[in-house]
Design a protein around this motif. Structure first.
Motif, mmCIF file in Angstrom:
data_model
loop_
_atom_site.group_PDB
_atom_site.id
_atom_site.type_symbol
_atom_site.label_atom_id
_atom_site.label_comp_id
_atom_site.label_asym_id
_atom_site.label_seq_id
_atom_site.Cartn_x
_atom_site.Cartn_y
_atom_site.Cartn_z
ATOM 1 N N GLU A 275 0.848 -1.186 0.000
ATOM 2 C CA GLU A 275 0.000 0.000 0.000
ATOM 3 C C GLU A 275 0.890 1.244 0.000
ATOM 4 O O GLU A 275 1.858 1.332 0.750
ATOM 5 C CB GLU A 275 -0.873 0.000 1.263
ATOM 6 N N LYS A 276 0.558 2.176 -0.861
ATOM 7 C CA LYS A 276 1.343 3.405 -0.947
ATOM 8 C C LYS A 276 0.856 4.400 0.097
ATOM 9 O O LYS A 276 -0.322 4.459 0.419
ATOM 10 C CB LYS A 276 1.219 4.016 -2.342
ATOM 11 N N ARG A 277 1.788 5.172 0.580
ATOM 12 C CA ARG A 277 1.473 6.232 1.541
ATOM 13 C C ARG A 277 0.903 7.409 0.759
ATOM 14 O O ARG A 277 1.549 7.922 -0.149
ATOM 15 C CB ARG A 277 2.736 6.628 2.278
ATOM 16 N N VAL A 278 -0.293 7.821 1.105
ATOM 17 C CA VAL A 278 -0.988 8.853 0.352
ATOM 18 C C VAL A 278 -0.699 10.234 0.940
ATOM 19 O O VAL A 278 -0.855 10.458 2.142
ATOM 20 C CB VAL A 278 -2.508 8.594 0.324
ATOM 21 N N ILE A 279 -0.264 11.107 0.057
ATOM 22 C CA ILE A 279 -0.027 12.510 0.392
ATOM 23 C C ILE A 279 -1.033 13.316 -0.421
ATOM 24 O O ILE A 279 -1.132 13.125 -1.634
ATOM 25 C CB ILE A 279 1.406 12.958 0.020
ATOM 26 N N LYS A 280 -1.769 14.173 0.234
ATOM 27 C CA LYS A 280 -2.733 15.014 -0.483
ATOM 28 C C LYS A 280 -2.138 16.410 -0.649
ATOM 29 O O LYS A 280 -1.565 16.958 0.281
ATOM 30 C CB LYS A 280 -4.054 15.115 0.279
ATOM 31 N N LYS A 281 -2.311 16.949 -1.855
ATOM 32 C CA LYS A 281 -1.852 18.296 -2.119
ATOM 33 C C LYS A 281 -3.086 19.190 -2.271
ATOM 34 O O LYS A 281 -3.928 18.956 -3.128
ATOM 35 C CB LYS A 281 -0.996 18.356 -3.389
ATOM 36 N N TYR A 282 -3.150 20.200 -1.437
ATOM 37 C CA TYR A 282 -4.296 21.102 -1.428
ATOM 38 C C TYR A 282 -4.055 22.296 -2.345
ATOM 39 O O TYR A 282 -2.913 22.591 -2.694
ATOM 40 C CB TYR A 282 -4.580 21.551 0.009
ATOM 41 N N PRO A 283 -5.132 22.998 -2.730
ATOM 42 C CA PRO A 283 -4.992 24.152 -3.625
ATOM 43 C C PRO A 283 -4.028 25.223 -3.104
ATOM 44 O O PRO A 283 -3.412 25.920 -3.885
ATOM 45 C CB PRO A 283 -6.421 24.702 -3.736
ATOM 46 N N ASN A 284 -3.871 25.327 -1.794
ATOM 47 C CA ASN A 284 -2.928 26.292 -1.230
ATOM 48 C C ASN A 284 -1.488 25.769 -1.286
ATOM 49 O O ASN A 284 -0.598 26.343 -0.680
ATOM 50 C CB ASN A 284 -3.315 26.653 0.201
ATOM 51 N N ARG A 285 -1.283 24.669 -2.031
ATOM 52 C CA ARG A 285 0.016 24.051 -2.279
ATOM 53 C C ARG A 285 0.589 23.339 -1.058
ATOM 54 O O ARG A 285 1.743 22.934 -1.061
ATOM 55 C CB ARG A 285 1.017 25.075 -2.838
ATOM 56 N N ARG A 286 -0.214 23.173 -0.024
ATOM 57 C CA ARG A 286 0.252 22.442 1.153
ATOM 58 C C ARG A 286 0.081 20.952 0.937
ATOM 59 O O ARG A 286 -0.860 20.496 0.293
ATOM 60 C CB ARG A 286 -0.506 22.898 2.392
ATOM 61 N N LEU A 287 1.001 20.202 1.503
ATOM 62 C CA LEU A 287 0.989 18.748 1.398
ATOM 63 C C LEU A 287 0.547 18.150 2.735
ATOM 64 O O LEU A 287 1.041 18.556 3.795
ATOM 65 C CB LEU A 287 2.381 18.234 1.041
#
Length: 188
Positions: free
Chosen positions: A4-16
């Motif tokens: 399983e891959k570790r999921v990183i979400k990138k938000y519109p404000n460019r924060r991870l």
């Protein structure tokens, strides 16, 4: 069994946002995950689009803008020139295989150093850097020889494929096929 891959979400404000630790992280933290061999997937939080490649390219760009770039002007321009070329699809696997071989070479050298110097080996010390400066030309020469051999084998394979294609399709007399005109003239 898939990992399983570790999921990183990138938000519109460019924060991870790291979903495994429920915390915001930096691009440097993502780089560290890669260095730690953690399989990651970066997704756009809004669209759920997989943007892992663009984030990895961003890390490479930051590294290249740092003190010691890995890619010369010539290498970068060649990369650009391969896009849209017939051989573009082969370039990625070719580079991937060579990076795997280079990684294996590096691992073997580290194992040999550990065998000689033990676990307190000089792998991350200035002494290791000096050793690599001395051995660098020999390693580069070995890699250049390997690349020349690989290129020669590839060109030989390409020539064989061309000959097989000529033999296979030569009898059909396609107008755009070299040699078809000569066969048509012979028939007249």
């Amino acid at each position: 069994m898939s990992v399983e891959k570790r999921v990183i979400k990138k938000y519109p404000n460019r924060r991870l946002y790291d979903t495994a630790t429920s915390s915001y992280i930096t691009l440097g933290d993502v780089k560290q995950l890669v260095l730690d061999n953690v399989d990651i997937q970066v997704v756009d939080a809004k669209t759920q689009e997989d943007i892992t490649r663009s984030v990895l390219l961003q890390i490479i760009l930051e590294e290249e803008n740092g003190g010691m770039p890995m890619f010369s002007y010539e290498v970068l321009t060649q990369f650009i020139r391969y896009y849209g070329q017939a051989m573009q699809g082969m370039m990625g696997p070719f580079l991937e295989k060579n990076l795997q071989l280079f990684s294996q070479l590096q691992q073997k050298m580290q194992e040999q150093t550990r065998a000689i110097y033990g676990d307190n080996a000089m792998l991350n010390t200035p002494l290791w850097g000096e050793f690599m400066k001395l051995q660098g030309p020999a390693i580069q020469n070995m890699m250049a020889n390997y690349m020349e051999q690989s290129t020669g084998m590839f060109l030989e394979m390409q020539n064989r494929m061309q000959e097989q294609t000529k033999q296979l399709f030569g009898g059909f007399g396609f107008p755009a096929y070299p040699g078809a005109e000569e066969k048509d003239k012979d028939k007249s």
